[in-house]
Design an enzyme around this catalytic site. Structure first.
Site, PDB file in Angstrom:
ATOM      1  N   GLU A 362       0.979  -1.250   0.801  1.00  0.00           N
ATOM      2  CA  GLU A 362       0.268   0.313   0.382  1.00  0.00           C
ATOM      3  C   GLU A 362       0.840   1.254  -0.144  1.00  0.00           C
ATOM      4  OE1 GLU A 362      -4.160   0.502   1.620  1.00  0.00           O
ATOM      5  OE2 GLU A 362      -2.646   0.939   3.763  1.00  0.00           O
ATOM      6  N   HIS A 393       7.488 -27.143   2.137  1.00  0.00           N
ATOM      7  CA  HIS A 393       6.283 -28.451   1.263  1.00  0.00           C
ATOM      8  C   HIS A 393       5.363 -27.764   0.574  1.00  0.00           C
ATOM      9  CE1 HIS A 393       8.231 -31.112   3.664  1.00  0.00           C
ATOM     10  NE2 HIS A 393       8.480 -30.120   4.508  1.00  0.00           N
TER      11      HIS A 393
END
Ligand code: F6P
Length: 553
Positions: A362, A393
């Site tokens: 932002e 993973h």
């Protein structure tokens, strides 16, 4: 080295400092971290910094002394230090909104003097902190009673963006320091499911709602707060008089708070010079103070202040936020990196990346400069990440072997939290082993020769080869304490500042969120009343019609 004049600023990418970096980038070519480490046995110790409790290792970056020197020259030419000093002085550096940018005053000691329009703001900051403290003590001691006379057991923060992400992130981060007998929930989404799930198992008589909104006009927050009030009154079978005991407000807008029906004596104030995404150390942090207590909250503020002072006074060679900002510029502007991963090896930092997304994206998701002219260079990166080891993973495959360069921060803590079950403490070494292993694998990889030497069949060698040269910063601290959290957030706040200063953009406005808000207001009546849809493009109009059909309207 010379300071850029106004004309140069529009052509950042044509300044001598920028050109020198581009040339240097070409010269470095694909130099490998393996070579850089082999060439300099002192590299690890040389490219490390300690700031407060934070130890930063930046040796695994694709940089040399010359790169760092040239980057610092760019910062000097862009007068990052001048803008930094103007920020700390309270000058209105948020030019598009005509506001000062003074989140640093929120953690300044009471003796400090920081003036906005000639008035010292520090006494007001401390007056609000004291008011928060009195309220917190009353709630935590059970002295504050709800409408039916029961003490508060549940605290629901209703806010969005900076009025949600900071307290929600910090509550998770500091869970080990929280009053475990209190329940905390954070409601942000205008999707009614968010409020529904947050309150469905709560006893309204023991529930306090904190309505957090800088402007007190944000539709999501006002809608959720109105629904929460209706829920509370229905559950209690009470009238409006119950609101005062169950609702407090955190805002800059006294008039709107009062209009909503919250007694302004139950309002905790902050000011327009605190940006939403820089606000959780203001009154916006009330839910956090309730959770961790005033002393821990003040420790956190001291952590912020420590890094503020470091950023303000440390020389460029030792200035950690400056360094991190410049490394981001190096990758984004000279290596074509589009994103930046933040990978904390702490489950408590599960919301850290989401918080940083607002802080960074932002702030620096801009494509015109301070004067409104289009920029010709890349600005803020896509920031993302989740805690290790889960990411390993899932998406680490792409970071290790994909085609994209993704600089990453690896964050870890030497000690697990104090109240961790003794049986789980041993897992901490495994967690940290993963952090260190990932940094190593990303930097140094595994050559085809090394893979082949393990007897891997030739056809699999390319698949099992890791090119390495994936840059990381490792940030290590003793433990995730309130002070360390404050230090970390201030580090990232100032990093984002440095980058905005170099790109010559206003890092403190957020006009890009406005259009969607306006259009949503226009679309909503068409969805609810079935009124004729006007002013919509063909695609959106068709989607609205389809939605109405599905809803039988
Ligand atoms: O998304 C825009 C924004 O203005 C953010 O900058 C801010 O943190 C959020 O909305 C919430 O605003 P408020 O605190 O005024 O409700």
């Amino acid at each position: 080295m010379s300071e850029m004049n106004a004309e140069d600023r529009t052509r950042l990418d044509r300044t001598p400092e920028w050109n020198a970096l581009a040339k240097h980038r070409d010269e470095l070519g694909e130099v490998h971290l393996r070579e850089l480490f082999a060439d300099d046995p002192r590299r690890a110790e040389k490219y490390a910094l300690t700031v407060g409790d934070l130890h930063l290792d930046y040796s695994k970056h694709l940089v040399t002394d010359e790169t760092l020197r040239l980057l610092r020259e760019l910062a000097a030419a862009a007068d990052v230090a001048g803008l930094r000093d103007a920020m700390f002085r309270g000058e209105k550096i948020n030019t598009t909104e005509g506001r000062a940018v003074l989140h640093t005053a929120l953690r300044a000691p009471e003796s400090a003097v920081v003036k906005v329009d000639g008035e010292n703001v520090v006494p007001a900051v401390h007056a609000v902190l004291r008011k928060m403290q009195v309220f917190t003590d009353r709630v935590r001691s059970g002295d504050w009673k709800g409408h039916t006379g029961k003490p508060v057991k549940n605290i629901v923060n209703i806010g969005i963006g900076g009025s949600d992400l900071g307290p929600a992130m910090a509550y998770e981060a500091l869970r080990a320091f929280t009053a475990r007998d209190l329940t905390f929930r954070f409601v942000s989404n205008v999707d009614g499911a968010d409020l529904h799930e947050a309150v469905r198992d709560l006893d309204a008589a023991e529930t306090l709602f904190i309505v957090a909104s800088k402007t007190f006009t944000t539709i999501e927050t006002i809608t959720n707060a109105t629904s929460a009030r209706n829920w509370l009154l229905a559950q209690l079978g009470a009238g409006e008089e119950a609101v005062a005991k169950h609702f407090v407000a955190l805002s800059t807008n006294e008039e709107k708070v009062s209009e909503f029906g919250i007694d302004t004596t139950n309002m905790f104030e902050f000011w327009d010079w605190v940006g939403g995404r820089y606000s959780y150390d203001s009154a916006i942090g009330l839910s956090l103070m309730l959770a961790i207590g005033p002393d821990h909250f003040r420790e956190m503020l001291a952590g912020f202040h420590l890094v503020d002072e470091h950023f303000r006074t440390a020389p460029p060679e030792e200035n950690a936020p400056l360094l991190l900002g410049l490394l981001g510029v190096w990758y984004g502007n000279f290596h074509g990196a589009q994103s930046h991963a933040v990978l904390p090896y702490s489950h408590y930092l599960s919301k850290f990346a989401a918080y940083l997304q607002q802080l960074d994206m932002e702030s620096n998701g801009k494509s015109v400069d301070r004067e409104g002219r289009p920029v010709n260079w890349q600005t803020g990166p896509v920031v993302w990440g989740t805690p290790g080891t889960n990411g390993q993973h899932a998406y680490y495959q792409l970071i290790h072997q994909g085609t994209k360069l993704i600089p990453a921060d690896l964050l870890g803590f030497a000690r697990p939290v104090e109240d961790l079950q003794p049986g789980l403490v041993a897992q901490h070494d495994l967690l940290m082993a993963n952090l260190f292993a990932q940094g190593q694998a990303l930097a140094f990889g595994k050559t085809a020769e090394e893979v082949a030497a393990e007897g891997v069949p030739a056809e699999l060698v390319p698949h099992k080869t890791f090119r390495g040269n994936r840059p990381t910063t490792t940030i290590l601290a003793d433990e995730l304490s309130p002070s360390v959290l404050g230090q970390l957030i201030a580090l990232y706040e100032h990093k984002v500042f440095v980058q905005g200063a170099i790109w010559n953009i206003d890092s403190f406005d957020q006009w890009g969120v406005e259009l969607g808000k306006v259009l949503a207001k226009r679309v909503e009546p068409a969805l609810t009343s079935g009124a004729a849809v006007s002013g919509l493009d063909a695609s959106t109009a068709a989607l609205v019609s389809r939605y109405r059909e599905l809803r039988g309207r």
